[in-house]
Design a protein around this motif. Structure first.
Motif, PDB file in Angstrom:
ATOM      1  N   GLU A  75       0.826  -1.209   0.000  1.00 46.59           N
ATOM      2  CA  GLU A  75       0.000   0.000   0.000  1.00 46.59           C
ATOM      3  C   GLU A  75       0.863   1.263   0.000  1.00 46.59           C
ATOM      4  N   GLY A  76       1.965   1.208   0.758  1.00 45.45           N
ATOM      5  CA  GLY A  76       2.852   2.364   0.828  1.00 45.45           C
ATOM      6  C   GLY A  76       3.419   2.758  -0.515  1.00 45.45           C
ATOM      7  N   ALA A  77       3.681   1.762  -1.375  1.00 44.11           N
ATOM      8  CA  ALA A  77       4.202   2.054  -2.712  1.00 44.11           C
ATOM      9  C   ALA A  77       3.182   2.830  -3.533  1.00 44.11           C
ATOM     10  N   TYR A  78       1.932   2.398  -3.491  1.00 42.44           N
ATOM     11  CA  TYR A  78       0.877   3.076  -4.260  1.00 42.44           C
ATOM     12  C   TYR A  78       0.629   4.479  -3.709  1.00 42.44           C
ATOM     13  N   LEU A  79       0.678   4.612  -2.377  1.00 41.15           N
ATOM     14  CA  LEU A  79       0.421   5.903  -1.742  1.00 41.15           C
ATOM     15  C   LEU A  79       1.631   6.835  -1.800  1.00 41.15           C
ATOM     16  N   GLY A  80       2.811   6.290  -2.028  1.00 39.91           N
ATOM     17  CA  GLY A  80       4.028   7.098  -1.989  1.00 39.91           C
ATOM     18  C   GLY A  80       4.453   7.452  -0.575  1.00 39.91           C
ATOM     19  N   THR A  81       4.050   6.634   0.409  1.00 44.19           N
ATOM     20  CA  THR A  81       4.375   6.909   1.809  1.00 44.19           C
ATOM     21  C   THR A  81       5.838   6.593   2.097  1.00 44.19           C
ATOM     22  N   PRO A  82       6.613   7.548   2.590  1.00 44.48           N
ATOM     23  CA  PRO A  82       8.004   7.253   2.965  1.00 44.48           C
ATOM     24  C   PRO A  82       8.041   6.139   4.007  1.00 44.48           C
ATOM     25  N   THR A  83       8.862   5.121   3.773  1.00 49.47           N
ATOM     26  CA  THR A  83       8.868   3.933   4.621  1.00 49.47           C
ATOM     27  C   THR A  83      10.289   3.580   5.045  1.00 49.47           C
ATOM     28  N   VAL A  84      10.451   3.285   6.334  1.00 45.57           N
ATOM     29  CA  VAL A  84      11.712   2.759   6.853  1.00 45.57           C
ATOM     30  C   VAL A  84      11.458   1.301   7.220  1.00 45.57           C
ATOM     31  N   ASN A  85      12.028   0.393   6.453  1.00 42.39           N
ATOM     32  CA  ASN A  85      11.832  -1.039   6.656  1.00 42.39           C
ATOM     33  C   ASN A  85      12.992  -1.591   7.475  1.00 42.39           C
ATOM     34  N   ALA A 145       9.314  -0.337  -4.104  1.00 42.51           N
ATOM     35  CA  ALA A 145       9.381   0.871  -4.923  1.00 42.51           C
ATOM     36  C   ALA A 145      10.374   1.846  -4.290  1.00 42.51           C
ATOM     37  N   ALA A 146      10.428   3.051  -4.830  1.00 41.93           N
ATOM     38  CA  ALA A 146      11.419   4.028  -4.377  1.00 41.93           C
ATOM     39  C   ALA A 146      11.141   4.554  -2.978  1.00 41.93           C
ATOM     40  N   ASN A 147       9.960   4.282  -2.424  1.00 39.18           N
ATOM     41  CA  ASN A 147       9.576   4.866  -1.128  1.00 39.18           C
ATOM     42  C   ASN A 147      10.210   4.183   0.075  1.00 39.18           C
ATOM     43  N   VAL A 148      10.969   3.100  -0.131  1.00 39.35           N
ATOM     44  CA  VAL A 148      11.460   2.282   0.983  1.00 39.35           C
ATOM     45  C   VAL A 148      12.968   2.450   1.201  1.00 39.35           C
ATOM     46  N   ILE A 149      13.359   2.647   2.459  1.00 39.51           N
ATOM     47  CA  ILE A 149      14.754   2.581   2.890  1.00 39.51           C
ATOM     48  C   ILE A 149      14.885   1.396   3.842  1.00 39.51           C
ATOM     49  N   ASP A 150      15.880   0.539   3.623  1.00 41.82           N
ATOM     50  CA  ASP A 150      16.100  -0.637   4.459  1.00 41.82           C
ATOM     51  C   ASP A 150      17.219  -0.389   5.461  1.00 41.82           C
ATOM     52  N   VAL A 151      16.969  -0.739   6.736  1.00 43.30           N
ATOM     53  CA  VAL A 151      17.984  -0.598   7.777  1.00 43.30           C
ATOM     54  C   VAL A 151      17.962  -1.827   8.668  1.00 43.30           C
ATOM     55  N   ASP A 152      19.014  -1.986   9.465  1.00 47.47           N
ATOM     56  CA  ASP A 152      19.101  -3.091  10.416  1.00 47.47           C
ATOM     57  C   ASP A 152      18.517  -2.643  11.760  1.00 47.47           C
ATOM     58  N   TYR A 153      18.513  -3.569  12.735  1.00 47.79           N
ATOM     59  CA  TYR A 153      18.006  -3.258  14.070  1.00 47.79           C
ATOM     60  C   TYR A 153      19.060  -2.455  14.831  1.00 47.79           C
ATOM     61  N   ASP A 154      19.122  -1.204  14.539  1.00 46.79           N
ATOM     62  CA  ASP A 154      20.098  -0.319  15.155  1.00 46.79           C
ATOM     63  C   ASP A 154      19.457   1.053  15.298  1.00 46.79           C
ATOM     64  N   ALA A 155      19.325   1.533  16.540  1.00 41.53           N
ATOM     65  CA  ALA A 155      18.588   2.769  16.790  1.00 41.53           C
ATOM     66  C   ALA A 155      19.142   3.948  16.006  1.00 41.53           C
TER      67      ALA A 155
END
Length: 390
Positions: A305-315, A326-336
């Motif tokens: 849904e976030g891709a269609y909405l263009g919602t900035p996402t931190v995965n 899609a371009a809206n996702v940034i991937d990070v590890d379990y690190d504050a």
């Protein structure tokens, strides 16, 4: 008329299949049979059955199968119980097709029970790639299923590479996007009051972020440490005035660790500007993330849904490992620190262009039409066994 039995086991299930249920219910050549089970019946996971009834659906039966504990052992036993209970209901209802959704342990139970009873299985979201045990479960369901409704072109291609016959694989998109594509996402003034929960009252007049983090079954025992990193990062933004809408985790093994981390945080920290919710109705969940400044956690909704909405996402972490994004996702590890850095970036970036990666808003009707007309082959075989080497 073909009798189509749709099995809804969780809040995610319902949001991913609701428009198909509506299309089947209205189709002149189909009869909807609805089974509701597992966490969809449990209050602490949102009492999804109440939402289903409120929206006009009537279940043919309910299926109780969840063992408390949220451990790998209870997941395995709950799967077995679901097979037993579903087999009884399938025998009573005698459906022509059973529809199962995505990659959960309850979804596997549905496919096992139906296929062993010679009932054709229709599977949505097959062919996708994810992390955790979901990766194995999804592909196991594919091999038990007779009709495949893929959400993306890559997923369709992977289904064909797994030996599924091309005549049984359809590219329809995901019904979850139908809800997004046909919805006025404006937030009513009383939006946050409607769902109660606990914590500071949020306001639709102020900016907010959304957090939804589930346990990762193959990393069982690490959930508490993982959620603590997310809590530490998100608190930094709440302390600076950003509102936080935090949703409860699902029923997978390790859920208790996630819930424990959230409860301990609330007991020992100032949770100003933070509110914790159990569940939202499908349309309101879309409104929630559509108007948020950022979606944080490991829910697939940020990638769908976030891709269609263009919602900035931190995965965060491995739960969605390998899934198309899609371009809206940034991937990070379990690190504050890394989570915090990614949130700052996404808040600064703002909305992304809408992507139809997982559908254009017509999947439910497409699948209903196919269920009414397509040829169904109960006997399966690998598509390439008759090919000869040249």
């Amino acid at each position: 008329m073909r009798k189509i039995c749709v099995v809804v086991h969780s809040r995610a299930n319902y949001g991913r299949i609701k428009t198909l249920m509506q299309a089947v219910d209205k189709h002149p050549d189909l009869e909807l049979q609805l089974l509701v089970g597992s966490s969809a019946l449990i209050h602490r996971f949102g009492s999804v059955i109440d939402i289903i009834r409120k929206e006009g659906f009537s279940e043919a039966a309910v299926v109780y199968s969840i063992l408390e504990g949220e451990t790998p052992t209870t997941m395995a036993k709950s799967t077995g119980l679901a097979i037993i209970e579903l087999a009884t209901q399938f025998e009573n209802l005698k459906p022509d097709v059973v529809v199962t959704v995505a990659d959960r342990f309850e979804t596997l139970a549905t496919a096992v029970a139906a296929s062993y009873m010679n009932i054709p299985v229709a599977h949505t979201q097959g062919g996708e790639v994810t992390g955790s045990i979901d990766e194995s479960v999804r592909h196991a369901i594919t091999k038990l299923s007779h009709l495949h409704f893929a959400a993306t072109l890559r997923a369709k291609e992977y289904l064909l590479k797994m030996g599924e016959n091309a005549e049984d694989v359809y590219l329809t998109g995901c019904p979850a996007i139908d809800v997004v594509a046909n919805l006025d996402v404006t937030l009513p003034p009383d939006f946050f009051e409607k769902y109660k929960g606990v914590g500071d009252q949020l306001s639709t007049e102020k900016d907010y972020i959304v957090v939804l983090q589930h346990p990762v079954t193959t990393e069982y025992g690490s959930g508490l440490a993982q959620i603590n990193e997310t809590l530490k990062a998100v608190k930094e933004f709440a302390d600076k005035g950003m509102q936080v809408a935090w949703l409860w985790p699902n029923v997978d093994a390790g859920s208790d660790d996630i819930a424990k981390g959230i409860r301990q945080f609330r007991e020992h920290n100032d949770a100003t500007n933070m509110h914790f919710y159990i569940n939202f109705e499908p349309e309101d969940y879309v409104r929630l993330i559509a108007n948020s400044k950022c979606l944080i956690g490991n829910s697939s909704s940020g990638l769908r849904e976030g891709a269609y909405l263009g919602t900035p996402t931190v995965n965060i972490g491995s739960r969605q490992s390998g899934r198309e994004r899609a371009a809206n996702v940034i991937d990070v590890d379990y690190d504050a620190a890394k989570i915090s850095e990614a949130i700052y970036y996404q808040l600064s970036h703002g909305r992304y262009p809408s992507s139809t990666l997982v559908g254009d808003g017509t999947a439910g009707q497409q699948i209903a039409d196919l269920l009414a007309t397509c040829e169904i082959r109960l006997q399966k075989e690998l598509s390439y066994i008759h090919q000869t080497d040249e």
